[in-house]
Design a protein around this motif. Structure first.
Motif, PDB file in Angstrom:
ATOM      1  N   HIS A 121       0.845  -1.186   0.000  1.00 13.21           N
ATOM      2  CA  HIS A 121       0.000   0.000   0.000  1.00 13.21           C
ATOM      3  C   HIS A 121       0.883   1.239   0.000  1.00 13.21           C
ATOM      4  O   HIS A 121       2.067   1.173   0.301  1.00 13.21           O
ATOM      5  CB  HIS A 121      -0.909   0.001   1.228  1.00 13.21           C
ATOM      6  N   VAL A 122       0.291   2.360  -0.337  1.00 10.76           N
ATOM      7  CA  VAL A 122       0.979   3.641  -0.234  1.00 10.76           C
ATOM      8  C   VAL A 122       0.806   4.104   1.206  1.00 10.76           C
ATOM      9  O   VAL A 122      -0.313   4.140   1.718  1.00 10.76           O
ATOM     10  CB  VAL A 122       0.379   4.670  -1.219  1.00 10.76           C
ATOM     11  N   PRO A 123       1.902   4.449   1.875  1.00  6.27           N
ATOM     12  CA  PRO A 123       1.795   4.895   3.256  1.00  6.27           C
ATOM     13  C   PRO A 123       0.870   6.101   3.392  1.00  6.27           C
ATOM     14  O   PRO A 123       0.828   6.971   2.510  1.00  6.27           O
ATOM     15  CB  PRO A 123       3.243   5.268   3.627  1.00  6.27           C
ATOM     16  N   GLY A 124       0.135   6.134   4.472  1.00  7.74           N
ATOM     17  CA  GLY A 124      -0.796   7.233   4.718  1.00  7.74           C
ATOM     18  C   GLY A 124      -0.072   8.571   4.760  1.00  7.74           C
ATOM     19  O   GLY A 124       1.097   8.658   5.116  1.00  7.74           O
ATOM     20  N   GLY A 125      -0.772   9.613   4.380  1.00 11.46           N
ATOM     21  CA  GLY A 125      -0.224  10.945   4.440  1.00 11.46           C
ATOM     22  C   GLY A 125       0.469  11.399   3.162  1.00 11.46           C
ATOM     23  O   GLY A 125       0.812  12.574   3.034  1.00 11.46           O
ATOM     24  N   LEU A 126       0.697  10.494   2.233  1.00 14.13           N
ATOM     25  CA  LEU A 126       1.319  10.885   0.966  1.00 14.13           C
ATOM     26  C   LEU A 126       0.242  11.285  -0.033  1.00 14.13           C
ATOM     27  O   LEU A 126      -0.759  10.601  -0.172  1.00 14.13           O
ATOM     28  CB  LEU A 126       2.132   9.739   0.364  1.00 14.13           C
ATOM     29  N   THR A 127       0.484  12.387  -0.701  1.00 14.56           N
ATOM     30  CA  THR A 127      -0.441  12.792  -1.755  1.00 14.56           C
ATOM     31  C   THR A 127      -0.091  12.036  -3.034  1.00 14.56           C
ATOM     32  O   THR A 127       1.006  11.479  -3.161  1.00 14.56           O
ATOM     33  CB  THR A 127      -0.330  14.300  -2.037  1.00 14.56           C
ATOM     34  N   ALA A 128      -1.002  12.050  -3.984  1.00 18.28           N
ATOM     35  CA  ALA A 128      -0.727  11.419  -5.270  1.00 18.28           C
ATOM     36  C   ALA A 128       0.488  12.059  -5.923  1.00 18.28           C
ATOM     37  O   ALA A 128       1.340  11.374  -6.505  1.00 18.28           O
ATOM     38  CB  ALA A 128      -1.949  11.521  -6.185  1.00 18.28           C
ATOM     39  N   GLY A 129       0.611  13.368  -5.803  1.00 11.62           N
ATOM     40  CA  GLY A 129       1.765  14.068  -6.367  1.00 11.62           C
ATOM     41  C   GLY A 129       3.075  13.630  -5.742  1.00 11.62           C
ATOM     42  O   GLY A 129       4.094  13.486  -6.434  1.00 11.62           O
ATOM     43  N   GLN A 130       3.072  13.411  -4.435  1.00 10.72           N
ATOM     44  CA  GLN A 130       4.286  12.939  -3.761  1.00 10.72           C
ATOM     45  C   GLN A 130       4.658  11.526  -4.208  1.00 10.72           C
ATOM     46  O   GLN A 130       5.830  11.217  -4.393  1.00 10.72           O
ATOM     47  CB  GLN A 130       4.100  12.974  -2.248  1.00 10.72           C
ATOM     48  N   VAL A 131       3.665  10.683  -4.389  1.00 15.01           N
ATOM     49  CA  VAL A 131       3.926   9.318  -4.858  1.00 15.01           C
ATOM     50  C   VAL A 131       4.529   9.363  -6.256  1.00 15.01           C
ATOM     51  O   VAL A 131       5.527   8.676  -6.543  1.00 15.01           O
ATOM     52  CB  VAL A 131       2.648   8.459  -4.832  1.00 15.01           C
ATOM     53  N   VAL A 132       3.959  10.181  -7.131  1.00 15.53           N
ATOM     54  CA  VAL A 132       4.480  10.299  -8.494  1.00 15.53           C
ATOM     55  C   VAL A 132       5.906  10.849  -8.467  1.00 15.53           C
ATOM     56  O   VAL A 132       6.787  10.357  -9.181  1.00 15.53           O
ATOM     57  CB  VAL A 132       3.553  11.182  -9.362  1.00 15.53           C
ATOM     58  N   GLU A 133       6.174  11.841  -7.629  1.00 13.23           N
ATOM     59  CA  GLU A 133       7.518  12.413  -7.553  1.00 13.23           C
ATOM     60  C   GLU A 133       8.529  11.389  -7.045  1.00 13.23           C
ATOM     61  O   GLU A 133       9.636  11.280  -7.568  1.00 13.23           O
ATOM     62  CB  GLU A 133       7.525  13.651  -6.650  1.00 13.23           C
ATOM     63  N   ARG A 134       8.159  10.605  -6.052  1.00 10.65           N
ATOM     64  CA  ARG A 134       9.048   9.546  -5.565  1.00 10.65           C
ATOM     65  C   ARG A 134       9.302   8.506  -6.655  1.00 10.65           C
ATOM     66  O   ARG A 134      10.416   8.023  -6.819  1.00 10.65           O
ATOM     67  CB  ARG A 134       8.449   8.866  -4.339  1.00 10.65           C
ATOM     68  N   PHE A 135       8.261   8.173  -7.381  1.00  8.03           N
ATOM     69  CA  PHE A 135       8.411   7.223  -8.487  1.00  8.03           C
ATOM     70  C   PHE A 135       9.383   7.763  -9.531  1.00  8.03           C
ATOM     71  O   PHE A 135      10.288   7.063  -9.981  1.00  8.03           O
ATOM     72  CB  PHE A 135       7.045   6.931  -9.119  1.00  8.03           C
ATOM     73  N   ARG A 136       9.221   9.014  -9.908  1.00  8.90           N
ATOM     74  CA  ARG A 136      10.095   9.606 -10.922  1.00  8.90           C
ATOM     75  C   ARG A 136      11.543   9.692 -10.447  1.00  8.90           C
ATOM     76  O   ARG A 136      12.465   9.452 -11.231  1.00  8.90           O
ATOM     77  CB  ARG A 136       9.570  10.977 -11.322  1.00  8.90           C
ATOM     78  N   ALA A 137      11.740  10.029  -9.188  1.00 11.67           N
ATOM     79  CA  ALA A 137      13.103  10.096  -8.651  1.00 11.67           C
ATOM     80  C   ALA A 137      13.758   8.715  -8.674  1.00 11.67           C
ATOM     81  O   ALA A 137      14.923   8.571  -9.056  1.00 11.67           O
ATOM     82  CB  ALA A 137      13.077  10.658  -7.231  1.00 11.67           C
ATOM     83  N   GLN A 138      13.010   7.699  -8.296  1.00 17.14           N
ATOM     84  CA  GLN A 138      13.581   6.354  -8.312  1.00 17.14           C
ATOM     85  C   GLN A 138      13.776   5.849  -9.728  1.00 17.14           C
ATOM     86  O   GLN A 138      14.736   5.148 -10.012  1.00 17.14           O
ATOM     87  CB  GLN A 138      12.721   5.370  -7.526  1.00 17.14           C
TER      88      GLN A 138
END
Length: 113
Positions: free
Chosen positions: A33-50
């Motif tokens: 799961h995506v940890p609570g408190g992360l926005t969709a934008g933060q998830v996308v940014e983490r994905f792009r960085a990785q």
């Protein structure tokens, strides 16, 4: 794939980098799961960085180069070639993309090939 899954596969696997809490995105039943408190934008940014980090790892070695010992692989015999790690990542993306098709097709009626 979850943010930790993307971070885990090439990083810890090939150069044997330490990954803090590689399974932190799993619940007690092992579901990711995506940890609570992360926005969709933060998830996308983490994905792009990785994604950029993973591309750097892939560009730094040849397909037959073997993963470093440590991290995920304890011995040289266990350490796969970079091509095997990347193929595994490709398989995971394909599998999860198929899951998305199953959810999307009933919504709009469009079926893939």
């Amino acid at each position: 794939m979850s943010p930790n899954s993307v971070r885990e596969a090439p990083g810890r696997g090939f150069p044997a980098e330490p990954v803090e809490g590689p399974w932190a995105d799993q619940d007690a039943d092992g579901r990711r799961h995506v940890p609570g408190g992360l926005t969709a934008g933060q998830v996308v940014e983490r994905f792009r960085a990785q994604r950029a980090r993973s591309r750097g790892i892939a560009a730094s070695a040849g397909p037959a180069d073997r993963a470093a010992v440590g991290g995920r692989f304890a011995t040289e015999e266990e350490a796969p070639a970079l091509s095997r790690i990347l193929f595994h990542v490709l398989q995971e993306y394909a599998r999860h993309a198929g899951h998305l098709d199953i959810a999307r097709e009933p919504a709009d009626g469009t079926a893939g090939e």
